[in-house]
Design an enzyme around this catalytic site. Sequence first.
Site, PDB file in Angstrom:
ATOM      1  CB  SER A 154      37.422  30.005  34.056  1.00  0.00           C
ATOM      2  OG  SER A 154      37.825  30.849  34.222  1.00  0.00           O
ATOM      3  CE1 TYR A 178      37.909  27.520  38.298  1.00  0.00           C
ATOM      4  CE2 TYR A 178      39.099  28.990  36.959  1.00  0.00           C
ATOM      5  CZ  TYR A 178      37.656  28.574  37.588  1.00  0.00           C
ATOM      6  OH  TYR A 178      37.001  29.016  37.141  1.00  0.00           O
TER       7      TYR A 178
END
Length: 268
Positions: free
Chosen positions: A143, A156
């Site tokens: 990501s 995350y």
Amino acid sequence: MSRLEGKVAIVTGASANIGGALAVGMAAEGARVVCTDLSAEVADATANRIVDEGGEAIAVVGDVTDPEHASDVVARALDRWGRIDALVNNAVWFNQKGLFDMPLEEYRRQLDIILGGAFIFTRAVARAMIDLSIPGSIINVLSTAAWQGQPGNIGYSTGKSGLVNFTRSVAMELAEHGIRVNGFTPTATQPEDPELAAQMAAALSKQSGPYAMDFFGQFPMRRLPTPSDYVSSVVFLASDDSSMITGSNITVDGGATAKYWPWRPQHD
């Protein structure tokens, strides 16, 4: 000939967004796909879509943090098709909280899904590839949050960042077996479905709160990528065309990680 003809791929976290799009896209290039997810509805929906479009797929339900689930997925793939050529580690838990509002157990669980799941599935799949002398490909979905410091999203960001060096380390261990391990970096993604896209736009545009963000206004290009924008890069990493690429990363983020921090690309 399709680029993944004759290959078998496993995709974890085969949701309707990124994971599902990658599974469907790989199947369209000839791969036979095992779609895994914690939700039976999600796994079945993606596998059924592949079959409806003329491909081959099966759904396997389970938790990526459970080694028995990984063993079951591998066994099912080998029993059905006799080989495994590619693994896409995509399973994730979106639990957007920060340092002071993230319960410790939730933090540990989020890291276990992102990092533990990748570890468990990579080990299980790599063992099968080595036993069958298959020079396969393992792709870890990262990501832009892996490369930048995003406030209020600590689990995350930490998990995805950990996958960066997990990718490099495992790539070095598996190089002698001809197994390639690479990262793929997407960014904030606009769903293909118009209704979901509208919900996403409302959620990402000029967020309020302690960490106000404007994903659309700060994005270098005129739109966020959709899941279909990611397929060709992952197909490339799974294919023989990338046979000399390992321990690396392909970024499809519309320039998000390249943008100089004070520049405002979309002026009001």
